[in-house]
Design a protein around this motif. Structure first.
Motif, PDB file in Angstrom:
ATOM      1  N   VAL A  68      52.907  47.308  53.153  1.00 11.98           N
ATOM      2  CA  VAL A  68      52.724  46.678  51.855  1.00 11.98           C
ATOM      3  C   VAL A  68      51.361  47.111  51.327  1.00 11.98           C
ATOM      4  N   LEU A  69      51.363  47.636  50.114  1.00 13.57           N
ATOM      5  CA  LEU A  69      50.141  48.119  49.480  1.00 13.57           C
ATOM      6  C   LEU A  69      49.567  47.025  48.590  1.00 13.57           C
ATOM      7  N   VAL A  70      48.254  46.856  48.658  1.00 18.74           N
ATOM      8  CA  VAL A  70      47.579  45.759  47.988  1.00 18.74           C
ATOM      9  C   VAL A  70      46.404  46.303  47.179  1.00 18.74           C
ATOM     10  N   CYS A  71      46.201  45.740  45.997  1.00 19.58           N
ATOM     11  CA  CYS A  71      44.988  45.986  45.216  1.00 19.58           C
ATOM     12  C   CYS A  71      44.670  44.704  44.462  1.00 19.58           C
ATOM     13  N   ARG A  72      43.874  44.788  43.434  1.00 17.57           N
ATOM     14  CA  ARG A  72      43.483  43.582  42.700  1.00 17.57           C
ATOM     15  C   ARG A  72      44.674  42.963  41.980  1.00 17.57           C
ATOM     16  N   SER A  73      45.435  43.808  41.238  1.00 16.57           N
ATOM     17  CA  SER A  73      46.524  43.266  40.416  1.00 16.57           C
ATOM     18  C   SER A  73      47.866  43.968  40.629  1.00 16.57           C
ATOM     19  N   TRP A 116      30.842  41.397  41.101  1.00  9.62           N
ATOM     20  CA  TRP A 116      31.749  41.478  39.968  1.00  9.62           C
ATOM     21  C   TRP A 116      32.829  42.504  40.267  1.00  9.62           C
ATOM     22  N   ASP A 117      34.095  42.153  39.952  1.00 11.39           N
ATOM     23  CA  ASP A 117      35.159  43.130  40.149  1.00 11.39           C
ATOM     24  C   ASP A 117      35.088  44.187  39.047  1.00 11.39           C
ATOM     25  N   LEU A 118      35.776  45.300  39.267  1.00 13.38           N
ATOM     26  CA  LEU A 118      35.701  46.436  38.341  1.00 13.38           C
ATOM     27  C   LEU A 118      36.145  46.083  36.933  1.00 13.38           C
ATOM     28  N   GLU A 119      37.187  45.274  36.814  1.00 15.20           N
ATOM     29  CA  GLU A 119      37.672  44.923  35.470  1.00 15.20           C
ATOM     30  C   GLU A 119      36.592  44.191  34.681  1.00 15.20           C
ATOM     31  N   ARG A 120      35.886  43.293  35.336  1.00  9.17           N
ATOM     32  CA  ARG A 120      34.821  42.560  34.654  1.00  9.17           C
ATOM     33  C   ARG A 120      33.678  43.504  34.266  1.00  9.17           C
ATOM     34  N   GLN A 121      33.367  44.454  35.138  1.00  8.29           N
ATOM     35  CA  GLN A 121      32.324  45.435  34.834  1.00  8.29           C
ATOM     36  C   GLN A 121      32.723  46.301  33.633  1.00  8.29           C
ATOM     37  N   ARG A 123      34.722  45.434  31.192  1.00  9.30           N
ATOM     38  CA  ARG A 123      34.598  44.599  29.982  1.00  9.30           C
ATOM     39  C   ARG A 123      33.148  44.485  29.536  1.00  9.30           C
ATOM     40  N   LEU A 124      32.217  44.328  30.494  1.00  9.76           N
ATOM     41  CA  LEU A 124      30.802  44.231  30.150  1.00  9.76           C
ATOM     42  C   LEU A 124      30.298  45.526  29.507  1.00  9.76           C
ATOM     43  N   ILE A 125      30.575  46.654  30.140  1.00  9.20           N
ATOM     44  CA  ILE A 125      30.082  47.941  29.629  1.00  9.20           C
ATOM     45  C   ILE A 125      30.724  48.263  28.282  1.00  9.20           C
ATOM     46  N   ALA A 126      32.040  48.171  28.200  1.00 13.72           N
ATOM     47  CA  ALA A 126      32.731  48.491  26.944  1.00 13.72           C
ATOM     48  C   ALA A 126      32.285  47.556  25.826  1.00 13.72           C
ATOM     49  N   GLY A 127      32.218  46.263  26.111  1.00 12.97           N
ATOM     50  CA  GLY A 127      31.791  45.305  25.097  1.00 12.97           C
ATOM     51  C   GLY A 127      30.367  45.553  24.646  1.00 12.97           C
ATOM     52  N   SER A 128      29.493  45.873  25.587  1.00  7.88           N
ATOM     53  CA  SER A 128      28.095  46.151  25.238  1.00  7.88           C
ATOM     54  C   SER A 128      27.970  47.390  24.355  1.00  7.88           C
ATOM     55  N   CYS A 163      42.170  53.730  34.175  1.00 10.53           N
ATOM     56  CA  CYS A 163      40.933  53.411  33.464  1.00 10.53           C
ATOM     57  C   CYS A 163      39.838  54.367  33.902  1.00 10.53           C
ATOM     58  N   ALA A 164      39.501  55.309  33.046  1.00 14.77           N
ATOM     59  CA  ALA A 164      38.457  56.285  33.356  1.00 14.77           C
ATOM     60  C   ALA A 164      37.118  55.593  33.586  1.00 14.77           C
ATOM     61  N   MET A 165      36.801  54.601  32.768  1.00 10.45           N
ATOM     62  CA  MET A 165      35.531  53.892  32.929  1.00 10.45           C
ATOM     63  C   MET A 165      35.506  53.168  34.270  1.00 10.45           C
ATOM     64  N   GLY A 166      36.602  52.546  34.644  1.00  8.89           N
ATOM     65  CA  GLY A 166      36.680  51.872  35.933  1.00  8.89           C
ATOM     66  C   GLY A 166      36.530  52.853  37.088  1.00  8.89           C
TER      67      GLY A 166
END
Length: 193
Positions: A68-73, A116-121, A123-128, A163-166
């Motif tokens: 079984v393969l697992v990741c964040r989502s 911080w998980d990658l998705e949150r990072q 959002r911070l970078i893109a939003g900034s 996600c290239a940024m991720g």
């Protein structure tokens, strides 16, 4: 012409039942070592997606059980499933909803230092970037187009489920965590010290 179907899914409740019975499948967590160190399902093995893709042929010899393969989502686990299935490994499933769904269903996690998980990072970078270039665009005409480009990149990321940024952020030392190399992974999979 064959059409690729979605990978077989295993819901968190079913995995929890298997896990609690001691008869559970081998769990491969394909997140970065930093993410894995922050929180992971007990008994899972960290095989980062990049390492899995690069060394899937070597890993096949150590993955003859049900996996079984697992990741964040579930998105990176689905990519890992495609890579391993293309290499010829049968009996692959993806944890539906990933670690987030596992935890929401009451599954236990082994926890390490918070980060911080990658998705949150992302959002911070893109939003900034959007905020700063939008405001600076009031003084320097055209600068707000950088924010437009970031928005276009996020749209592509959503449509392609990548996600290239991720991926770039995952290369930072903060996100890498302890080094995970093939020999360490194989030793863990074999269960030898």
């Amino acid at each position: 012409m064959t059409t690729r179907t979605d990978p077989p899914r295993l819901d968190p409740a079913a995995l929890r039942e298997l896990h609690d019975s001691g008869d559970g499948p081998r769990l491969l967590d394909v997140r970065t070592p930093g993410e894995f160190r922050t929180a992971h399902i007990p008994g899972s093995y960290n095989v980062p997606l990049d390492t899995l893709r690069e060394h899937r042929a070597e890993l096949l010899h150590h993955l003859d059980d049900e996996v079984v393969l697992v990741c964040r989502s579930g998105a990176r686990a689905a990519q890992a499933e495609q890579a391993l299935a293309a290499a010829g490994l049968p009996n692959l499933r993806v944890l539906d909803g990933g670690v987030m769904a596992w935890e929401a269903a009451g599954g236990v996690l082994t926890r390490g230092p918070e980060r911080w998980d990658l998705e949150r990072q992302v959002r911070l970078i893109a939003g900034s970037i959007v905020l700063v270039t939008g405001l600076a665009g009031l003084l320097v005409p055209g600068l707000q187009l950088i924010g437009t480009a970031v928005g276009a990149g996020l749209t592509v990321a959503a449509l392609t489920n990548t996600c290239a940024m991720g991926m770039l952020l995952s290369k930072l030392p903060y996100n890498r965590g302890p080094r995970t190399d093939l020999d360490t992974i194989v030793t863990a999979l074999r269960g030898t010290p």
